[in-house]
Design a protein around this motif. Structure first.
Motif, mmCIF file in Angstrom:
data_model
loop_
_atom_site.group_PDB
_atom_site.id
_atom_site.type_symbol
_atom_site.label_atom_id
_atom_site.label_comp_id
_atom_site.label_asym_id
_atom_site.label_seq_id
_atom_site.Cartn_x
_atom_site.Cartn_y
_atom_site.Cartn_z
ATOM 1 N N ALA A 12 0.811 -1.223 0.000
ATOM 2 C CA ALA A 12 0.000 0.000 0.000
ATOM 3 C C ALA A 12 0.845 1.274 0.000
ATOM 4 C CB ALA A 12 -0.940 -0.001 1.204
ATOM 5 N N ASN A 29 -4.321 6.295 2.962
ATOM 6 C CA ASN A 29 -3.064 6.564 2.249
ATOM 7 C C ASN A 29 -2.475 7.917 2.616
ATOM 8 O OD1 ASN A 29 -3.733 4.124 0.737
ATOM 9 N ND2 ASN A 29 -2.232 4.843 -0.725
ATOM 10 N N ILE A 57 -8.929 6.422 -2.082
ATOM 11 C CA ILE A 57 -8.793 5.087 -2.673
ATOM 12 C C ILE A 57 -8.585 5.193 -4.179
ATOM 13 C CG2 ILE A 57 -10.020 2.923 -3.127
ATOM 14 C CD1 ILE A 57 -11.424 3.297 -0.426
ATOM 15 N N ALA A 100 -5.054 6.199 -4.953
ATOM 16 C CA ALA A 100 -4.145 5.072 -4.759
ATOM 17 C C ALA A 100 -4.206 4.122 -5.942
ATOM 18 C CB ALA A 100 -4.489 4.338 -3.467
ATOM 19 N N ARG A 116 -1.423 1.271 -6.957
ATOM 20 C CA ARG A 116 -1.467 0.519 -5.703
ATOM 21 C C ARG A 116 -2.526 -0.575 -5.776
ATOM 22 N NH1 ARG A 116 2.751 2.666 -5.118
ATOM 23 N NH2 ARG A 116 3.278 4.342 -3.669
ATOM 24 N N ALA A 120 -5.179 -0.060 -0.321
ATOM 25 C CA ALA A 120 -5.242 1.274 0.275
ATOM 26 C C ALA A 120 -4.966 1.144 1.762
ATOM 27 C CB ALA A 120 -6.613 1.899 0.043
ATOM 28 N N ILE A 126 -7.779 -2.893 -3.056
ATOM 29 C CA ILE A 126 -8.614 -1.958 -3.808
ATOM 30 C C ILE A 126 -9.553 -2.727 -4.715
ATOM 31 C CG2 ILE A 126 -8.597 -0.138 -5.562
ATOM 32 C CD1 ILE A 126 -5.988 0.836 -4.362
#
Length: 506
Positions: A317, A461, A475, A478, A483, A486, A503
């Motif tokens: 993350a 994050n 989210i 990210a 990513r 999260a 995610i």
């Protein structure tokens, strides 16, 4: 008939030839002879040592240095009458109708109206210890000396000496006593190098189990670096020599007669030996005892952060290549860390250039520094490493009482909404700081990660959130950055932690 016999002989000759070729390691290919001996992995082969040794030589030399430690403790006074405990009626008003039952004339042989007096009592505890100098300094466990008011050292030959307490260190469970005797020079032992000790090496434990002073047991080192939940500095040697109650504070010797550990705890469902005991490594004990001997206490550096392990999900993350380091869940207020700028969500990866594998290692590294030392803390923040200079504080000055307010009575606003794909039902917090989780679907990834109703999502994050839209936006960012998870910062009461949630790509 002759032809058939001839044929059989020919076939037999081929079979025999093939076997002979296999034995000789030869094969035929196109008329060319090649060496094709198969190569097999060899099994482990160890030249066993001669088994004609014992431990008598070691025990004979070290036993005079090992002692029994008797500790006298003053405990709360109790009623000196026939009752073992104070009565709940002791504080009745003088005119209470039940008073006559407890102030009867001649009760317990006392004059009329006299109440039973409370008398102080004493309890006796015992453990083990060992001399580290000829002038009477000896090592034992902090939990052995406890709140003792008097300490008696019993030698291997039965001689008794009074001892005084020099200092204790609760965090490593070590204590230092001193016997003052102008007429005696004591046999003593020294600390060895536990770093050179290998799993499987012999170990000899000498101590006072169940009051049986001078008892000797032997076994091997079963494991290193054990964390038994005793504190942030857990780094125990595990040994299988028989260690029981009363062995605490006693030495675990290598075959060279040097102390490789101080016996401090056992794992036992029954209270007796089951072959799992734990010893404080000599390298730890040596430094702590030196500090106690110098000024009666141990000074350690203090960073002032709450930390947690970096899991594989958390590493993903935040963009770390591996799951090492310690993530800052909360820097305490007005601490060296907060003053230097270390923030929640930072991952501490090194101290003065030395890699940090996890929270325990970070605690030990920081504790090895003296207060007011300037150290460089490497943190992973926003996808890159950053060095922060911190002047450490003094751990001894830390007030461990928490002043954080309980949030269990927080009122939950109406109109909760669902966070799609996560199984979370959220509402804005009453003070506008964070988003409150009011419900978690049992089969969701959030439930699997331990998210519970009542948790407050503070950041996602590293971005502050105050409503569900903030959570969804963080989210989304990210996800755009590639990513797969999260990082949610969760708070519940005064507890702060991080959880990485995958995610949802749907």
């Amino acid at each position: 008939m002759r032809n058939e016999t001839k044929s059989k002989t020919k076939r037999g000759g081929l079979i025999a030839g093939a076997l002979a070729a296999g034995v000789a390691g030869l094969a035929f290919s196109g008329g060319v002879v090649t060496n094709t001996v198969p190569v097999f992995a060899q099994p482990v082969q160890i030249e066993a040592p001669a088994q004609n040794f014992g431990f008598a030589d070691v025990v004979e030399k070290v036993s005079p240095a090992v002692v029994s430690v008797r500790v006298t403790q003053d405990i709360s006074p109790t009623v000196s009458s026939g009752r073992d405990m104070a009565s709940p009626f002791d504080n009745l008003p003088e005119d209470h109708p039940l008073r006559r039952f407890f102030d009867m004339p001649g009760q317990n042989g006392m004059p009329d109206g006299m109440r039973p007096r409370r008398q102080p009592r004493q309890a006796m505890g015992q453990g083990s210890g060992f001399f580290i100098s000829d002038d009477g300094y000896l090592v034992t466990n902090n939990h052995v000396v406890g709140d003792g008011s008097k300490y008696t050292v019993v030698m291997d030959d039965g001689t008794e000496y009074d001892a005084r307490l020099i200092g204790t260190d609760k965090r490593t469970d070590l204590a230092l006593l001193k016997v003052d005797s102008d007429d005696s020079k004591f046999t003593y032992v020294e600390f060895g190098d536990d770093d050179a000790v290998r799993i499987g090496d012999w170990v000899v434990a000498v101590g006072n189990p169940f009051g049986l002073g001078g008892s000797v047991t032997a076994g091997i080192v079963s494991a290193r670096g054990r964390d038994i939940g005793a504190g942030p500095y857990d780094d125990f040697l595990q040994i299988d020599a028989a260690v029981n109650r009363g062995n605490s504070g006693g030495p675990a010797f290598g075959l060279d007669g040097k102390v490789i550990g101080v016996n401090t705890a056992i794992f036992s469902p029954s209270g007796g030996n089951v072959g799992i005991a734990f010893a404080i490594p000599a390298s730890v004990a040596k430094d702590v005892i030196a500090s106690l001997r110098e000024d009666g206490n141990v000074e350690r550096g203090w960073l002032g952060v709450q930390i947690a392990a970096v899991t594989e999900d958390i590493a993903e993350a935040v963009g770390l290549s591996d799951d090492k380091g310690a993530i800052v869940t909360l820097p305490d207020n007005e601490t060296p860390a907060s003053k230097a700028g270390i923030a929640t969500g930072d991952v501490i990866t090194a101290v003065d250039g030395q890699t940090v594998d996890g929270p325990r290692e970070l605690a030990r590294k920081i504790g090895n520094y003296k207060p007011n030392t300037e150290v460089d803390i490497t943190v992973w923040r926003d996808g890159e490493a950053e060095d922060i200079s911190v002047q450490l504080g003094n751990l001894a000055s830390l007030d461990e009482a928490s002043s954080a307010e309980e949030s269990s009575n927080r009122k939950v606003p109406v109109n909760p909404s669902s966070l799609s794909g996560y199984g979370l039902t959220l509402v804005p917090s009453e003070d506008g700081k964070g988003v409150v989780v009011t419900d978690v679907e049992p089969d969701s990834s959030a439930a699997d990660k331990g998210v519970e109703a009542g948790d407050v999502i503070v950041t996602v994050n590293g971005k502050d959130v105050s409503d569900q839209k903030d959570v969804e936006a963080a989210i989304k960012d990210a996800s755009k950055n590639g990513r797969k998870a999260a990082l949610f910062q969760l708070k519940n009461g005064d507890q702060n932690r991080f959880v990485a949630l995958p995610i949802d790509k749907g």
